[in-house]
Design a protein around this motif. Structure first.
Motif, short mmCIF file in Angstrom:
data_model
loop_
_atom_site.label_atom_id
_atom_site.label_comp_id
_atom_site.label_asym_id
_atom_site.label_seq_id
_atom_site.Cartn_x
_atom_site.Cartn_y
_atom_site.Cartn_z
N ALA A 31 0.85 -1.19 0.00
CA ALA A 31 0.00 0.00 0.00
C ALA A 31 0.88 1.23 0.00
O ALA A 31 1.42 1.59 1.04
N LEU A 32 1.03 1.88 -1.22
CA LEU A 32 1.98 2.98 -1.37
C LEU A 32 1.32 4.36 -1.40
O LEU A 32 2.00 5.36 -1.54
N ILE A 33 -0.05 4.49 -1.32
CA ILE A 33 -0.72 5.80 -1.32
C ILE A 33 -0.56 6.43 0.06
O ILE A 33 -0.73 5.77 1.09
N SER A 34 -0.28 7.77 0.03
CA SER A 34 -0.17 8.47 1.31
C SER A 34 -1.10 9.68 1.42
O SER A 34 -1.12 10.35 2.44
N GLY A 35 -1.86 10.00 0.35
CA GLY A 35 -2.77 11.14 0.40
C GLY A 35 -3.44 11.40 -0.93
O GLY A 35 -3.12 10.77 -1.94
N GLY A 113 -5.35 2.11 2.92
CA GLY A 113 -5.88 3.12 3.82
C GLY A 113 -6.93 4.00 3.17
O GLY A 113 -7.24 3.89 1.98
N THR A 114 -7.51 4.90 3.97
CA THR A 114 -8.49 5.88 3.55
C THR A 114 -7.92 7.27 3.79
O THR A 114 -7.44 7.56 4.89
N TYR A 115 -8.02 8.16 2.76
CA TYR A 115 -7.40 9.48 2.85
C TYR A 115 -8.42 10.55 2.44
O TYR A 115 -9.13 10.40 1.44
N VAL A 116 -8.48 11.63 3.20
CA VAL A 116 -9.39 12.74 2.93
C VAL A 116 -8.58 13.93 2.43
O VAL A 116 -7.59 14.32 3.07
N SER A 117 -9.03 14.51 1.30
CA SER A 117 -8.28 15.62 0.70
C SER A 117 -8.48 16.90 1.49
O SER A 117 -9.48 17.07 2.20
N PRO A 118 -7.54 17.85 1.35
CA PRO A 118 -7.81 19.20 1.87
C PRO A 118 -9.00 19.80 1.13
O PRO A 118 -9.21 19.53 -0.06
N ALA A 119 -9.79 20.60 1.81
CA ALA A 119 -10.97 21.21 1.17
C ALA A 119 -10.54 22.31 0.21
O ALA A 119 -9.59 23.05 0.46
N ILE A 120 -11.25 22.42 -0.91
CA ILE A 120 -11.07 23.54 -1.83
C ILE A 120 -12.32 24.42 -1.77
O ILE A 120 -13.42 23.93 -1.45
N THR A 121 -12.15 25.69 -2.06
CA THR A 121 -13.26 26.64 -1.96
C THR A 121 -13.73 27.03 -3.36
O THR A 121 -12.92 27.46 -4.20
N ILE A 122 -15.01 26.90 -3.60
CA ILE A 122 -15.63 27.31 -4.85
C ILE A 122 -16.43 28.57 -4.58
O ILE A 122 -17.31 28.59 -3.70
N THR A 123 -16.11 29.65 -5.29
CA THR A 123 -16.85 30.91 -5.15
C THR A 123 -17.81 31.06 -6.32
O THR A 123 -17.41 30.95 -7.48
N VAL A 124 -19.07 31.35 -6.00
CA VAL A 124 -20.09 31.55 -7.04
C VAL A 124 -20.33 33.06 -7.17
O VAL A 124 -20.77 33.71 -6.22
N THR A 125 -19.98 33.62 -8.31
CA THR A 125 -20.05 35.08 -8.52
C THR A 125 -21.40 35.49 -9.07
O THR A 125 -22.03 34.77 -9.85
N ALA A 126 -21.83 36.69 -8.67
CA ALA A 126 -23.11 37.23 -9.12
C ALA A 126 -22.96 37.89 -10.49
O ALA A 126 -21.93 38.47 -10.81
N MET A 127 -24.01 37.85 -11.25
CA MET A 127 -24.06 38.54 -12.54
C MET A 127 -23.97 40.05 -12.32
O MET A 127 -24.47 40.60 -11.35
N THR A 128 -23.29 40.74 -13.23
CA THR A 128 -23.18 42.21 -13.17
C THR A 128 -23.65 42.81 -14.48
O THR A 128 -23.72 42.14 -15.51
N ILE A 129 -23.98 44.12 -14.42
CA ILE A 129 -24.33 44.87 -15.62
C ILE A 129 -23.48 46.13 -15.65
O ILE A 129 -23.19 46.71 -14.59
N SER A 130 -23.07 46.56 -16.81
CA SER A 130 -22.12 47.67 -16.93
C SER A 130 -22.66 48.99 -16.38
O SER A 130 -21.90 49.79 -15.84
N ASP A 131 -23.95 49.24 -16.51
CA ASP A 131 -24.56 50.47 -16.01
C ASP A 131 -25.91 50.15 -15.39
O ASP A 131 -26.70 49.40 -15.97
N THR A 132 -26.17 50.74 -14.23
CA THR A 132 -27.48 50.58 -13.62
C THR A 132 -28.41 51.74 -13.96
O THR A 132 -29.62 51.64 -13.76
#
Length: 450
Positions: A31-35, A113-132
Motif C-alpha cells: 500500500a503505497l498511497i499516502s494522500g 488506507g483511507t485518505y481525505v483531501s484538503p478542502a477547496i473553496t468554490i466561489t459563485v459570482t453574481a451577474m453584473t451589468i455595466s450600467d445601472t
C-alpha cells in the motif's frame, strides 16, 4: 537428525506463508498511497458564475497498488453548488451567487488506507451589468454589457418601454422618445436592470439675429424632437420678451404643430418703430407632462443705426495676466464701418486692472478702419461676477459696450477701486487745484516781498 528435519520443514512452511501473503494479498503488503488532493482540469478558476461549471480531478500522492474508490462531498455551502462525481473526477455547477462552498474527496484504496483531501473553496459570482442607470438624448445609443455569466448561456435583453428606448440582442440601447424605461438583462436564473432616461432634443433658431430696420419682423422657431412621454401636441408654450423697447412678439403660439416627426412652434418678433438700437432676449418655456419644463432663449438685436461691439479675454490669472480687448464700429447691417476719425474711450476698474504698458497703449484712443484696441494687466482677483471693461466712441458715452473679465489666482483685492474715468477726472482736478494753489502762493509771496 530428526530435529534438523523439523527445522527444515518449519523454514519451508514460513517461506510458503510469506509467498502466499505477497501473491494473494498484494495490497496489504504494498500500500503505497499516502494522500489525495483536488485540482481543476486545465488550471481553471475556482470562481464560477451562476450556471457556470468547473471540472475537478483528483491527484494521488504515491502510487496505488490496488483499486481506489472515491467519495465526493460538499461539507459547507452545499446548496450553493451542485456536484456530479464520476470516480476520480467531478463537475461543480454554480447555483447561488455571492457565496462560497467547500468540496472534499475521500480516496479509499482496496486493502489499504483511507485518505481525505484538503478542502477547496468554490466561489459563485453574481451577474453584473455595466450600467445601472444611463441618460441619453433622443436618437443616441449606448451598449450595455453583462459580466460573471457563463459563455454557454445566452443573455436576453428586454425594454419595459419600447416607445422610450429599444434594446437589441447585443445590449445596444437606442433612445427613441423622451421618458424613462427599464432595460432588463436575463442570464439563466439571474437578471440585472438599467434605468434609461431619455431627454428630448429641443432647439430654438436662430439663437441670435439682427433686425436692421424699423417695423421689421423676424421669425423664431421652437422645435422638439423625440418628445416621447414628456412633450406632445397637448404641451403648452409661454413666451417672454425681456425688452419691449427693442420690439414686440406679434405671434406667440401656445401649442405645437407637427412637422414630420417633430413638433414646431414659430413666433414673430417685430422691431420697434423708432429706429432705436436695442436688444431683447426672447424666452420660450415648454410645460410638458407632470412637472416637466424646459426653456430656450433667442437674442434679437434691433440694429437700425450704427452700433459697437467689444471682444476680448474673459478670464485672466497668474499664468496669463494680459488681456487684449477690441472695440468695433458696425453699420446697422453688421458690416464694419471704415472709420479712421473717431476717438475711442476706455474705462475699467483701476484696482483690478491697469494699463499693461504705456508704449503698447499709446494708440488706444485711435480708431483704425472702425477698430480700436487696448491691452490691460490683471492686478488682483475679482469676485466670481468679475469686473467690466467699457468702451465708447467720441462723446457718445450713453452707448457704452462692455466685456466682463474674471480674474483668479492672484492676491485678493484690497479695495474695490473706481472707474478709470473717475480717476482721470479726480486726478485732473487735483492737479489743477495744486497748480492754482501754486500760482496763488507765488502771487501772495511776491506781494509780501514788495
Amino acid at each position: 537428525m530428526k530435529k534438523n528435519m523439523i527445522l527444515k520443514v518449519a523454514a519451508v512452511l514460513t517461506m510458503l506463508a510469506l509467498a502466499l501473503v505477497i501473491t494473494v494479498v498484494p495490497g496489504m503488503a504494498h500500500a503505497l498511497i499516502s494522500g489525495v488532493t483536488i485540482t481543476t482540469t486545465g488550471g481553471a478558476s475556482y470562481s464560477i458564475p451562476v450556471g457556470g461549471t468547473v471540472n475537478l480531478t483528483t491527484a494521488l500522492t504515491g502510487t496505488a497498488d490496488g483499486a481506489v474508490s472515491y467519495s465526493w462531498a460538499v461539507p459547507t455551502g452545499g446548496s450553493n453548488v451542485t456536484l456530479v462525481p464520476t470516480d476520480g473526477t467531478a463537475v461543480v455547477t454554480g447555483v447561488t451567487p455571492g457565496t462560497t462552498a467547500t468540496v472534499q474527496v475521500t480516496a479509499t484504496e482496496v486493502g489499504g488506507g483511507t485518505y481525505v483531501s484538503p478542502a477547496i473553496t468554490i466561489t459563485v459570482t453574481a451577474m453584473t451589468i455595466s450600467d445601472t442607470a444611463i441618460t441619453l438624448d433622443g436618437g443616441s445609443s449606448k451598449t450595455l454589457t453583462v459580466g460573471n455569466v457563463p459563455s454557454t448561456i445566452t443573455t436576453t435583453w428586454l425594454s419595459s418601454r419600447e416607445a422610450v428606448a429599444t434594446v437589441n440582442s447585443s445590449g445596444l440601447v437606442t433612445a427613441v422618445g423622451a421618458g424613462t424605461a427599464t432595460i432588463t438583462a436575463t442570464n439563466g436564473t439571474q437578471s440585472k436592470t438599467c434605468t434609461v432616461t431619455v431627454n428630448p432634443i429641443i432647439t430654438i433658431t436662430p439663437t441670435s439675429q439682427n433686425i436692421t430696420a424699423a417695423n421689421t419682423a423676424g421669425s423664431i422657431q421652437l422645435t422638439v424632437q423625440y418628445g416621447g412621454d414628456l412633450i406632445g401636441t397637448a404641451s403648452t408654450i409661454s413666451w417672454g420678451n425681456s425688452n419691449s423697447t427693442a420690439g414686440s412678439l406679434t405671434v406667440a403660439p401656445t401649442t405645437f404643430s407637427t412637422s414630420g416627426t417633430s413638433l414646431v412652434a414659430t413666433a414673430t418678433f417685430l422691431s420697434n418703430s423708432t429706429g432705436v438700437n436695442a436688444s431683447s432676449t426672447v424666452t420660450a418655456t415648454i410645460a410638458g407632462s407632470g412637472s416637466y419644463t424646459n426653456s430656450k432663449t433667442s437674442v434679437v438685436n434691433v440694429r437700425t443705426a450704427r452700433y459697437l461691439t467689444i471682444e476680448g479675454d474673459t478670464t485672466l490669472n497668474k499664468s496669463d495676466r494680459y488681456g487684449d480687448y477690441t472695440v468695433t464700429l458696425h453699420e446697422a447691417n453688421g458690416t464694419v464701418v471704415n472709420d479712421d476719425t473717431s476717438t475711442v474711450h476706455w474705462s475699467w476698474s483701476s484696482s483690478y486692472l491697469s494699463v499693461s504698458s504705456a508704449a503698447l497703449n499709446d494708440s488706444r484712443a485711435v480708431m483704425t478702419d472702425g477698430v480700436g484696441k487696448i491691452q490691460l494687466y490683471a492686478r488682483y482677483n475679482t469676485s466670481s461676477s468679475g469686473t467690466r471693461v467699457y468702451a465708447w466712441i467720441n462723446s457718445d458715452s450713453g452707448n457704452k459696450v462692455y466685456a466682463t473679465v474674471v480674474i483668479s489666482g492672484l492676491s485678493s483685492l484690497p479695495q474695490t477701486g473706481q472707474d478709470m474715468t473717475l480717476i482721470y477726472i479726480f486726478s485732473g482736478t487735483a492737479a489743477a487745484l495744486v497748480a492754482v494753489a501754486g500760482v496763488w502762493y507765488g502771487i501772495r509771496k511776491k506781494r509780501t516781498v514788495a
